[in-house]
Design a protein around this motif. Structure first.
Motif, PDB file in Angstrom:
ATOM      1  N   LYS A  52     -10.787   9.407   2.662  1.00  0.00           N
ATOM      2  CA  LYS A  52     -11.570   8.079   3.288  1.00  0.00           C
ATOM      3  C   LYS A  52     -11.641   7.070   2.471  1.00  0.00           C
ATOM      4  CE  LYS A  52     -15.062   6.508   6.378  1.00  0.00           C
ATOM      5  NZ  LYS A  52     -15.508   5.960   5.673  1.00  0.00           N
ATOM      6  N   GLN A  53     -11.908   7.309   1.509  1.00  0.00           N
ATOM      7  CA  GLN A  53     -12.548   6.165   0.554  1.00  0.00           C
ATOM      8  C   GLN A  53     -10.698   5.073  -0.782  1.00  0.00           C
ATOM      9  OE1 GLN A  53     -14.958   7.756  -3.145  1.00  0.00           O
ATOM     10  NE2 GLN A  53     -14.313   5.889  -4.115  1.00  0.00           N
ATOM     11  N   SER A  87       9.914  22.732   5.887  1.00  0.00           N
ATOM     12  CA  SER A  87       9.762  23.020   7.430  1.00  0.00           C
ATOM     13  C   SER A  87       9.925  22.165   8.175  1.00  0.00           C
ATOM     14  CB  SER A  87       9.085  24.493   7.716  1.00  0.00           C
ATOM     15  OG  SER A  87       7.835  24.149   7.807  1.00  0.00           O
ATOM     16  N   ASP A  88       8.773  21.306   7.540  1.00  0.00           N
ATOM     17  CA  ASP A  88       8.442  19.703   8.289  1.00  0.00           C
ATOM     18  C   ASP A  88       8.927  19.184   7.272  1.00  0.00           C
ATOM     19  OD1 ASP A  88       7.145  17.920   9.437  1.00  0.00           O
ATOM     20  OD2 ASP A  88       5.103  18.409   9.145  1.00  0.00           O
ATOM     21  N   ILE A  89      10.298  17.675   8.052  1.00  0.00           N
ATOM     22  CA  ILE A  89      10.518  17.139   7.160  1.00  0.00           C
ATOM     23  C   ILE A  89      10.316  15.372   7.203  1.00  0.00           C
ATOM     24  CG2 ILE A  89      12.206  18.000   6.722  1.00  0.00           C
ATOM     25  CD1 ILE A  89      14.103  16.543   8.372  1.00  0.00           C
ATOM     26  N   GLY A  90       8.617  16.138   8.515  1.00  0.00           N
ATOM     27  CA  GLY A  90       7.723  13.922   8.224  1.00  0.00           C
ATOM     28  C   GLY A  90       6.946  13.595   7.208  1.00  0.00           C
ATOM     29  N   ILE A  91       6.645  12.634   7.303  1.00  0.00           N
ATOM     30  CA  ILE A  91       5.998  12.478   6.856  1.00  0.00           C
ATOM     31  C   ILE A  91       4.465  12.947   6.750  1.00  0.00           C
ATOM     32  CG2 ILE A  91       4.648   9.634   5.843  1.00  0.00           C
ATOM     33  CD1 ILE A  91       6.657   8.503   6.928  1.00  0.00           C
ATOM     34  N   PRO A  92       3.735  12.965   5.612  1.00  0.00           N
ATOM     35  CA  PRO A  92       2.763  13.968   5.898  1.00  0.00           C
ATOM     36  C   PRO A  92       1.502  13.131   6.127  1.00  0.00           C
ATOM     37  CG  PRO A  92       3.429  13.932   3.921  1.00  0.00           C
ATOM     38  CD  PRO A  92       4.594  13.146   4.729  1.00  0.00           C
ATOM     39  N   GLU A  93       0.420  14.576   7.481  1.00  0.00           N
ATOM     40  CA  GLU A  93      -0.608  13.426   8.163  1.00  0.00           C
ATOM     41  C   GLU A  93      -1.299  11.901   7.344  1.00  0.00           C
ATOM     42  OE1 GLU A  93      -3.054  16.600   9.297  1.00  0.00           O
ATOM     43  OE2 GLU A  93      -3.694  15.087  11.090  1.00  0.00           O
ATOM     44  N   CYS A  94      -1.172  12.388   6.184  1.00  0.00           N
ATOM     45  CA  CYS A  94      -2.479  11.916   5.311  1.00  0.00           C
ATOM     46  C   CYS A  94      -2.101  10.197   5.166  1.00  0.00           C
ATOM     47  CB  CYS A  94      -3.316  12.304   4.106  1.00  0.00           C
ATOM     48  SG  CYS A  94      -1.842  11.594   2.835  1.00  0.00           S
ATOM     49  N   GLN A  95      -0.317  10.019   5.254  1.00  0.00           N
ATOM     50  CA  GLN A  95      -0.033   9.105   4.470  1.00  0.00           C
ATOM     51  C   GLN A  95       0.096   8.244   6.087  1.00  0.00           C
ATOM     52  OE1 GLN A  95       3.243   8.972   2.105  1.00  0.00           O
ATOM     53  NE2 GLN A  95       3.610  10.911   1.259  1.00  0.00           N
ATOM     54  N   VAL A 111       0.769  -1.392  -0.081  1.00  0.00           N
ATOM     55  CA  VAL A 111      -0.372   0.347  -0.157  1.00  0.00           C
ATOM     56  C   VAL A 111       0.557   1.154   0.300  1.00  0.00           C
ATOM     57  CG1 VAL A 111      -1.235  -1.349   1.435  1.00  0.00           C
ATOM     58  CG2 VAL A 111      -0.210   0.142   2.540  1.00  0.00           C
ATOM     59  N   GLY A 112       0.519   2.126  -0.355  1.00  0.00           N
ATOM     60  CA  GLY A 112       0.719   4.124  -0.269  1.00  0.00           C
ATOM     61  C   GLY A 112       0.900   4.088  -1.460  1.00  0.00           C
ATOM     62  N   PRO A 113       1.014   5.915  -1.429  1.00  0.00           N
ATOM     63  CA  PRO A 113       0.713   5.898  -2.580  1.00  0.00           C
ATOM     64  C   PRO A 113       2.327   6.452  -3.395  1.00  0.00           C
ATOM     65  CG  PRO A 113       1.284   8.131  -0.386  1.00  0.00           C
ATOM     66  CD  PRO A 113       0.625   6.180   0.030  1.00  0.00           C
ATOM     67  N   LEU A 168      -1.176  -8.290  -3.074  1.00  0.00           N
ATOM     68  CA  LEU A 168      -2.596  -7.221  -2.996  1.00  0.00           C
ATOM     69  C   LEU A 168      -1.782  -5.777  -3.433  1.00  0.00           C
ATOM     70  CD1 LEU A 168      -4.239  -9.021  -0.477  1.00  0.00           C
ATOM     71  CD2 LEU A 168      -4.191  -9.599  -2.375  1.00  0.00           C
ATOM     72  N   TYR A 169      -2.644  -5.021  -3.369  1.00  0.00           N
ATOM     73  CA  TYR A 169      -2.139  -3.402  -4.145  1.00  0.00           C
ATOM     74  C   TYR A 169      -3.178  -2.279  -3.570  1.00  0.00           C
ATOM     75  CZ  TYR A 169      -1.352   1.277  -5.967  1.00  0.00           C
ATOM     76  OH  TYR A 169      -1.235   2.270  -6.185  1.00  0.00           O
ATOM     77  N   ALA A 170      -3.127  -1.031  -3.123  1.00  0.00           N
ATOM     78  CA  ALA A 170      -4.463  -0.813  -2.583  1.00  0.00           C
ATOM     79  C   ALA A 170      -3.292   0.970  -2.596  1.00  0.00           C
ATOM     80  CB  ALA A 170      -5.074  -0.808  -1.535  1.00  0.00           C
ATOM     81  N   LYS A 171      -3.601   2.086  -2.990  1.00  0.00           N
ATOM     82  CA  LYS A 171      -2.782   3.054  -2.627  1.00  0.00           C
ATOM     83  C   LYS A 171      -2.742   3.559  -1.330  1.00  0.00           C
ATOM     84  CE  LYS A 171      -2.945   7.835  -5.004  1.00  0.00           C
ATOM     85  NZ  LYS A 171      -2.839   8.980  -6.112  1.00  0.00           N
ATOM     86  N   GLY A 172      -3.916   3.579  -1.117  1.00  0.00           N
ATOM     87  CA  GLY A 172      -4.631   3.722   0.391  1.00  0.00           C
ATOM     88  C   GLY A 172      -4.601   5.515   0.798  1.00  0.00           C
ATOM     89  N   SER A 173      -2.983   6.426   0.380  1.00  0.00           N
ATOM     90  CA  SER A 173      -3.548   7.338   0.642  1.00  0.00           C
ATOM     91  C   SER A 173      -2.711   8.459  -1.055  1.00  0.00           C
ATOM     92  CB  SER A 173      -2.962   7.995   1.385  1.00  0.00           C
ATOM     93  OG  SER A 173      -1.491   8.173   1.996  1.00  0.00           O
TER      94      SER A 173
END
Ligand code: BGC
Ligand code: BGC
Length: 756
Positions: free
Chosen positions: A473-474, A507-515, A400-402, A441-446
């Motif tokens: 959400k979908q 400025s924020d080098i984290g993984i974005p919230e939706c991911q 999963v994952g973009p 199996l695969y899904a993009k997820g975000s």
């Protein structure tokens, strides 16, 4: 002794040939320059990018016409070369440059990733392949290597360099130059390197691109200059200036930097090109109008103006007004012509165009194999606490994952020809490697992000559209559905390729919230989750490190990214990469790097007045040099063959490294030294060597490092390089944190020893 005699004999043999070659080149250029008008000379100093010319040139109708009039010296494309050679008065060929920084058509991982191999031979190989592919495609000059030391992962261009260490950066810088230029620049499969960005670009304040730099000379020499110097010593044919200030003056107009240091002290005899419109930008730096900044740049030592047209537009006037001399213009023109001569362009202006050969070698299997091998070796295993990895090729594996099925993002920043067709996505790679042994199996997820700010910079059209919470959400629901039947989940998260590279500071080098939400949902299933990161810079992964038991840093891995990742995921290759840049716990720790100075109040637990943050530890999340393997290594204590040495002596420091796990594996054994007292404050640790060794399961290897006085030298207050007697700590270990220690003394012979 015999060695020296051979070297002397070689010098005696080669020297007259070199002199004769130089004399031949000089007389050719003398005679050519004798025929050139002032405008034609200024034309040689003018690099045109093809697109978006600035409106300084007013006569004539576009680029080809300017080339015909001899007003452009550097540009790309066969048509341009034909016009230059066949239709301009003197037929002087163009030099064609491009940013070939991690491959041309066959794309290797981003340079930061490749540095994590700690393998200069393979880095050289990647540059050799890049050169071969570029050299049949009309390119004879690459704007690489980028050797800017960087201690700030907010800066998007950290992706283009080799991390934070000057010593390792120097070894890598030399490897790139050797790879591009080979042993003979005039061959039709080698290209000229351009060392950039000279200098200090990696130190832009707050990690914001193009920002200002203010640094002590001591730090320039000690921490930032070594990789540039190493690349020039390796024979790089050209240099690019940087956008920033150096000592209060823009690098592009800095005579101390370009002339006094680079040319006179370091003996650089190649040509200097500005960065893109960097002369014009000196006006914004407050250095005067266009005519005046062009004068400053020429006088500082710049030979070629990239795109800004300030030289062609104003130097004629400045000559008339006595602001520059004919000699200064001639000198710059001569250096550009020399580069063309050395590349063999006067013998055959079309030697770098070879369509037949291009068809055969671009993205050929041999190059793709190298890209796969190099990409798998660039991957860093950050965590594997429950031993989930390597995965078995069986059962049901959900991906999963973009970033799991994205081609273009795998190429990362400055991706040569940006050929996405052949890119193997991570999903495809997993399918390739597993075959019919497991179900995938695969899904993009975000989405990549739902933050409208960050969305704006994404280069993918579909991602420009603001993502709605409903769509988010979908995607999440689809992923939950998909993984419900899986045995294990591989979540591929990180950064789009547009989030690192030039003008891509965060400025924020984290993984974005939706991911992150996707990751949390995956974790909530209770199934084993492996986090695979595809990104261009160190990320803050504190939450992930606390919750996920297996994390692989796969970077933007290039054309073969997917196959390479799958090789590591399933254990066909046991990961051996080690970080070359520190991963902070949070942005608040930046700048953070391992070779820092001690404070007067180093941190002591429970003592208030010591150097610390109240809310997080001082230590980074993952230190410089860190990276795990599927096997484990145990280090013995250090043995020294003596504890004191004289100035002309050496000390041997050895450790035995045992592979205590189940898999054969490679380990990067690292040597650090600390100078306990000096005439200037010395870092707590400095990398001075490493050995990458393959150790079969159950076996041991003895690694011995030889330390000499030269390894202990440093820059003194008055910018003299030398060694001071005294006590030293020596550390050997698996990374800059986990080390064994010993100490020795460089014996006092009454005075400090100045090496050069
Ligand atoms: C970048 C350089 C690059 C040049 C030419 C500039 O904006 O800073 O690194 O080589 O463009 O593309
Ligand atoms: C502080 C000073 C203070 C001194 C005496 C030190 O720890 O840094 O600002 O004046 O203590 O209280």
């Amino acid at each position: 002794m015999k060695k020296y005699l051979i070297v002397i004999a070689l010098i005696i043999g080669i020297y007259p040939t070199l002199l004769a070659q130089n004399a031949k080149m000089n007389s050719f250029i003398d005679s050519l320059m004798g025929k050139m008008t002032l405008l034609e000379k200024l034309g040689q100093l003018n690099l045109s990018s093809g697109a978006g010319n600035l409106p300084v040139i007013t006569e004539g109708g576009g680029r080809e016409d300017y080339i015909r009039q001899g007003l452009i010296g550097a540009s790309q494309g066969r048509k341009s070369q034909e016009v230059a050679v066949k239709e301009s008065r003197l037929g002087i060929p163009l030099i064609a440059g491009k940013d070939v920084i991690h491959g041309y058509a066959t794309t290797f991982p981003i340079p930061l990733a490749m540095s994590c191999m700690w393998d200069t031979e393979r880095i050289e190989k990647s540059a050799r392949i890049a050169a071969k592919e570029a050299a049949v495609s009309g390119i004879c000059w690459t704007y690489s290597p980028m050797v800017d030391i960087c201690r700030d992962p907010r800066w998007g261009r950290i992706a283009e360099g080799a991390g934070e260490d000057p010593w390792l950066g120097s070894q890598i810088a030399k490897a790139y130059v050797r790879g591009y230029q080979g042993d003979d620049l005039s061959k039709d499969n080698t290209i000229m390197a351009c060392v950039k960005h000279f200098a200090l670009y990696g130190a832009v304040e707050a990690g914001r691109d193009y920002n200002t730099v203010d640094m002590s000379r001591l730090s320039m020499f000690q921490d930032y200059f070594p990789p540039y110097k190493a690349a020039f010593d390796a024979g790089a044919g050209s240099a690019m200036t940087s956008f920033n200030l150096v000592d209060g003056i823009p690098a592009t107009g800095n005579k101390w930097l370009l002339n006094d240091l680079l040319r006179e002290k370091w003996g650089f005899d190649g040509f200097i090109v500005t960065d893109f419109t960097a002369i014009n930008e000196m006006m914004n730096h407050g250095m005067g109008d266009l005519q005046s900044v062009a004068v400053q740049a020429l006088k500082a030592g710049v030979d070629m103006d990239m795109v800004g047209q300030s030289f062609i537009g104003t130097l004629g006037k400045s000559l008339k007004e006595g602001k520059v001399t004919q000699e200064e213009i001639d000198q710059a023109c001569r250096r550009v012509l020399e580069a063309k001569y050395k590349l063999g362009l006067f013998d055959d202006p079309f030697k770098y165009f070879n369509e037949e050969k291009a068809k055969k070698i671009l993205l050929c299997q041999e190059h793709l194999d190298a890209a796969r091998e190099i990409a798998s070796r660039s991957i860093v295993l950050l965590k594997n606490s429950e031993g989930i990895l390597p995965l078995k090729k069986s059962g049901k594996i959900a991906v999963v994952g973009p970033l799991a099925d994205s081609k273009s993002d795998m190429l990362g920043t400055w991706a040569g020809t940006r050929n996405t067709e052949k890119v193997v996505t991570i999903l495809e790679g997993i399918k390739n490697v597993v075959g019919d042994k497991a179900e995938i199996l695969y899904a993009k997820g975000s989405f990549f992000t739902t933050d409208p700010y960050l969305l704006n910079v994404n280069t993918k059209k579909e991602d420009y559209i603001v993502q709605t919470p409903k769509e988010e959400k979908q995607l999440l629901d689809e992923a939950k559905q998909t993984v419900s039947g899986a045995d294990v989940i591989v979540a591929v998260l990180g950064e789009s390729k547009a989030w690192s590279g030039e003008a891509a500071s965060r400025s924020d080098i984290g993984i974005p919230e939706c991911q992150q939400n996707l990751l949390k949902e995956m974790l909530a299933t209770g199934k084993p989750v492996i986090l695979v990161l595809a990104n261009g810079r160190p990320l803050t992964l504190t939450w992930e490190d606390n919750h996920i038991s297996a994390i692989l840093e796969a970077w933007h891995g290039g054309t073969e990214a997917g196959n390479a990742l799958a090789d590591v995921l399933f254990g066909d290759y046991n990961p051996s990469g080690k970080l070359t840049t520190t991963f902070p716990r949070s942005v608040g720790q930046i700048p953070i790097y391992y070779n820092h100075k001690n404070t007067g109040r180093p941190f002591i637990n429970d003592i208030k007045f010591t150097s610390k943050y109240l809310d997080i530890p001082n230590e980074p999340l993952y230190p410089f040099g860190f990276g795990l393997s599927y096997t484990t290594f145990e280090y013995s204590d250090i043995t020294l063959d003596k504890t004191g040495m004289g100035l002309n002596d050496t000390i041997n420091a050895s450790v035995t490294v045992k592979n205590t796990g189940k898999y054969d594996g490679e380990e990067v054994v690292q040597l650090y030294i600390r100078d306990l007292a000096g005439s200037v404050s010395r870092p707590v640790k400095e990398l001075k060597g490493f050995k990458k060794v393959l150790i079969p399961a159950g076996k041991s290897v003895v690694c011995t490092f030889r330390i000499s006085a030269a390894d202990l030298a440093f820059w003194h207050k008055d910018l003299i390089w030398g060694t001071e007697p005294g006590d030293f700590n020596i550390f050997i270990g698996a990374n800059s944190r986990d080390v064994k220690g010993a100490s020795f003394a460089l014996l006092d012979k009454g005075s400090s020893f100045i090496i050069k």
